[in-house]
Design a protein around this motif. Sequence first.
Motif, PDB file in Angstrom:
ATOM      1  N   CYS A  19       0.826  -1.212   0.000  1.00  0.00           N
ATOM      2  CA  CYS A  19       0.000   0.000   0.000  1.00  0.00           C
ATOM      3  C   CYS A  19       0.860   1.262   0.000  1.00  0.00           C
ATOM      4  CB  CYS A  19      -0.983  -0.019   1.166  1.00  0.00           C
ATOM      5  SG  CYS A  19      -2.328  -1.199   0.906  1.00  0.00           S
ATOM      6  N   ILE A  20       1.948   1.249   0.735  1.00  0.00           N
ATOM      7  CA  ILE A  20       2.876   2.389   0.704  1.00  0.00           C
ATOM      8  C   ILE A  20       3.388   2.582  -0.724  1.00  0.00           C
ATOM      9  CG2 ILE A  20       5.148   3.235   1.442  1.00  0.00           C
ATOM     10  CD1 ILE A  20       4.602   1.704   4.127  1.00  0.00           C
ATOM     11  N   ALA A  21       3.814   1.502  -1.364  1.00  0.00           N
ATOM     12  CA  ALA A  21       4.324   1.584  -2.734  1.00  0.00           C
ATOM     13  C   ALA A  21       3.244   2.110  -3.679  1.00  0.00           C
ATOM     14  CB  ALA A  21       4.825   0.219  -3.198  1.00  0.00           C
ATOM     15  N   PHE A  22       2.005   1.639  -3.537  1.00  0.00           N
ATOM     16  CA  PHE A  22       0.910   2.093  -4.401  1.00  0.00           C
ATOM     17  C   PHE A  22       0.681   3.598  -4.254  1.00  0.00           C
ATOM     18  CE2 PHE A  22      -3.504   3.305  -4.930  1.00  0.00           C
ATOM     19  CZ  PHE A  22      -3.790   2.835  -6.202  1.00  0.00           C
ATOM     20  N   TYR A  23       0.520   4.072  -3.025  1.00  0.00           N
ATOM     21  CA  TYR A  23       0.180   5.481  -2.822  1.00  0.00           C
ATOM     22  C   TYR A  23       1.345   6.417  -3.135  1.00  0.00           C
ATOM     23  CZ  TYR A  23      -4.393   4.194  -1.219  1.00  0.00           C
ATOM     24  OH  TYR A  23      -5.677   3.703  -1.185  1.00  0.00           O
ATOM     25  N   LEU A  29       2.258  10.424  -3.079  1.00  0.00           N
ATOM     26  CA  LEU A  29       2.351  10.776  -1.661  1.00  0.00           C
ATOM     27  C   LEU A  29       3.753  10.497  -1.140  1.00  0.00           C
ATOM     28  CD1 LEU A  29      -1.054   9.460  -0.248  1.00  0.00           C
ATOM     29  CD2 LEU A  29      -0.495  11.707  -1.210  1.00  0.00           C
ATOM     30  N   CYS A  30       4.133  11.251  -0.122  1.00  0.00           N
ATOM     31  CA  CYS A  30       5.447  11.118   0.511  1.00  0.00           C
ATOM     32  C   CYS A  30       5.281  10.545   1.912  1.00  0.00           C
ATOM     33  CB  CYS A  30       6.111  12.489   0.645  1.00  0.00           C
ATOM     34  SG  CYS A  30       6.282  13.372  -0.903  1.00  0.00           S
ATOM     35  N   MET A  31       6.299   9.835   2.363  1.00  0.00           N
ATOM     36  CA  MET A  31       6.296   9.301   3.731  1.00  0.00           C
ATOM     37  C   MET A  31       6.567  10.457   4.692  1.00  0.00           C
ATOM     38  SD  MET A  31       6.672   6.092   5.502  1.00  0.00           S
ATOM     39  CE  MET A  31       7.314   5.069   4.235  1.00  0.00           C
ATOM     40  N   LEU A  32       5.645  10.689   5.602  1.00  0.00           N
ATOM     41  CA  LEU A  32       5.813  11.725   6.612  1.00  0.00           C
ATOM     42  C   LEU A  32       6.277  11.110   7.932  1.00  0.00           C
ATOM     43  CD1 LEU A  32       5.459  14.689   7.474  1.00  0.00           C
ATOM     44  CD2 LEU A  32       3.068  14.147   7.987  1.00  0.00           C
ATOM     45  N   ILE A  45       3.077   1.977  11.964  1.00  0.00           N
ATOM     46  CA  ILE A  45       2.034   2.884  11.504  1.00  0.00           C
ATOM     47  C   ILE A  45       2.700   3.922  10.609  1.00  0.00           C
ATOM     48  CG2 ILE A  45       0.320   4.594  12.194  1.00  0.00           C
ATOM     49  CD1 ILE A  45       0.104   3.043  14.869  1.00  0.00           C
ATOM     50  N   VAL A  46       2.128   4.118   9.414  1.00  0.00           N
ATOM     51  CA  VAL A  46       2.744   5.012   8.433  1.00  0.00           C
ATOM     52  C   VAL A  46       1.802   6.165   8.107  1.00  0.00           C
ATOM     53  CG1 VAL A  46       3.566   5.133   6.046  1.00  0.00           C
ATOM     54  CG2 VAL A  46       4.156   3.171   7.470  1.00  0.00           C
ATOM     55  N   TRP A  47       2.382   7.367   8.067  1.00  0.00           N
ATOM     56  CA  TRP A  47       1.649   8.557   7.656  1.00  0.00           C
ATOM     57  C   TRP A  47       2.167   8.971   6.286  1.00  0.00           C
ATOM     58  CZ3 TRP A  47       1.326  12.649  12.150  1.00  0.00           C
ATOM     59  CH2 TRP A  47       0.780  12.056  13.292  1.00  0.00           C
ATOM     60  N   LEU A  48       1.259   9.167   5.331  1.00  0.00           N
ATOM     61  CA  LEU A  48       1.614   9.632   3.993  1.00  0.00           C
ATOM     62  C   LEU A  48       0.925  10.974   3.739  1.00  0.00           C
ATOM     63  CD1 LEU A  48       1.026   6.304   2.008  1.00  0.00           C
ATOM     64  CD2 LEU A  48       3.200   7.189   2.863  1.00  0.00           C
ATOM     65  N   CYS A  49       1.562  11.814   2.932  1.00  0.00           N
ATOM     66  CA  CYS A  49       0.971  13.117   2.633  1.00  0.00           C
ATOM     67  C   CYS A  49       1.428  13.620   1.271  1.00  0.00           C
ATOM     68  CB  CYS A  49       1.337  14.135   3.699  1.00  0.00           C
ATOM     69  SG  CYS A  49       3.095  14.549   3.701  1.00  0.00           S
ATOM     70  N   GLY A 113     -16.666  15.769 -13.376  1.00  0.00           N
ATOM     71  CA  GLY A 113     -15.482  15.882 -14.219  1.00  0.00           C
ATOM     72  C   GLY A 113     -15.059  14.578 -14.867  1.00  0.00           C
ATOM     73  N   TYR A 114     -13.792  14.494 -15.184  1.00  0.00           N
ATOM     74  CA  TYR A 114     -13.191  13.366 -15.888  1.00  0.00           C
ATOM     75  C   TYR A 114     -12.456  12.510 -14.864  1.00  0.00           C
ATOM     76  CZ  TYR A 114     -10.616  11.073 -19.713  1.00  0.00           C
ATOM     77  OH  TYR A 114     -10.103  10.173 -20.602  1.00  0.00           O
ATOM     78  N   TYR A 115     -12.672  11.195 -14.882  1.00  0.00           N
ATOM     79  CA  TYR A 115     -12.079  10.370 -13.825  1.00  0.00           C
ATOM     80  C   TYR A 115     -11.883   8.935 -14.279  1.00  0.00           C
ATOM     81  CZ  TYR A 115     -16.737   8.426 -13.098  1.00  0.00           C
ATOM     82  OH  TYR A 115     -17.945   7.794 -13.273  1.00  0.00           O
ATOM     83  N   CYS A 116     -11.069   8.235 -13.499  1.00  0.00           N
ATOM     84  CA  CYS A 116     -10.945   6.782 -13.595  1.00  0.00           C
ATOM     85  C   CYS A 116     -10.840   6.246 -12.172  1.00  0.00           C
ATOM     86  CB  CYS A 116      -9.726   6.365 -14.430  1.00  0.00           C
ATOM     87  SG  CYS A 116      -8.133   6.648 -13.632  1.00  0.00           S
ATOM     88  N   GLY A 117     -11.022   4.948 -12.024  1.00  0.00           N
ATOM     89  CA  GLY A 117     -10.917   4.316 -10.710  1.00  0.00           C
ATOM     90  C   GLY A 117      -9.915   3.174 -10.743  1.00  0.00           C
ATOM     91  N   VAL A 118      -9.138   3.092  -9.681  1.00  0.00           N
ATOM     92  CA  VAL A 118      -8.064   2.107  -9.564  1.00  0.00           C
ATOM     93  C   VAL A 118      -8.216   1.402  -8.220  1.00  0.00           C
ATOM     94  CG1 VAL A 118      -5.548   1.856  -9.456  1.00  0.00           C
ATOM     95  CG2 VAL A 118      -6.557   3.563 -10.980  1.00  0.00           C
ATOM     96  N   LYS A 119      -7.873   0.120  -8.173  1.00  0.00           N
ATOM     97  CA  LYS A 119      -7.944  -0.643  -6.923  1.00  0.00           C
ATOM     98  C   LYS A 119      -6.564  -0.670  -6.277  1.00  0.00           C
ATOM     99  CE  LYS A 119     -10.237  -4.412  -7.161  1.00  0.00           C
ATOM    100  NZ  LYS A 119     -10.676  -5.818  -7.341  1.00  0.00           N
ATOM    101  N   ASP A 120      -6.482  -0.236  -5.012  1.00  0.00           N
ATOM    102  CA  ASP A 120      -5.200  -0.307  -4.310  1.00  0.00           C
ATOM    103  C   ASP A 120      -4.921  -1.756  -3.898  1.00  0.00           C
ATOM    104  OD1 ASP A 120      -6.276  -0.918  -1.734  1.00  0.00           O
ATOM    105  OD2 ASP A 120      -5.846   1.050  -0.908  1.00  0.00           O
ATOM    106  N   PRO A 121      -3.730  -2.081  -3.404  1.00  0.00           N
ATOM    107  CA  PRO A 121      -3.392  -3.472  -3.077  1.00  0.00           C
ATOM    108  C   PRO A 121      -4.315  -4.118  -2.046  1.00  0.00           C
ATOM    109  CG  PRO A 121      -1.401  -2.174  -3.176  1.00  0.00           C
ATOM    110  CD  PRO A 121      -2.558  -1.213  -3.268  1.00  0.00           C
TER     111      PRO A 121
END
Length: 151
Positions: A19-23, A29-32, A45-49, A113-121
């Motif tokens: 999930c970290i790799a996906f986001y 996103l960056c690891m905070l 526990i990981v915080w991403l931003c 608007g214009y969009y697509c949807g992706v499934k995270d791990p």
Amino acid sequence: MSACSLTHIALHVTDLDACIAFYTEYAGLCMLRDRRPHGAHGKRIVWLCEQGRETSFILVLLPGGPPKKQSEDDFSHLGFALASKAAVNEIAAQAEREGILVWPCKQEPYPVGYYCGVKDPDGHFVEFSYGQPLGPGADDLIIKNEPSTSK
């Protein structure tokens, strides 16, 4: 009631590293924070931003919990705004190559608007969009599409 601000969303995930790799790859996103509040052998526990938004909104990833089982007609999702339709197309093409595209690119009337949807791990759906009254270009869209409030 005093002022209230949405600051984070916390998700339980079964594969924290995936999930970290996906986001980081898909959403930039960056690891905070990468912490173990109960010592070296405790749960991580990981915080991403987003870069530059470290004090306004974060995504917290917590280990544990069952994977999300979501059908394609369930529109529960996290949403990320992109700077162009081309950027949405790039995300959709990558997701299709990786077998994780759940909603192909689609144009909807304002404010969607214009969009697509992706499934995270972990099975959560993630929307990537352009042309919503949120994120890049939002001010121009709001002025163009909202009814005038002047008399």
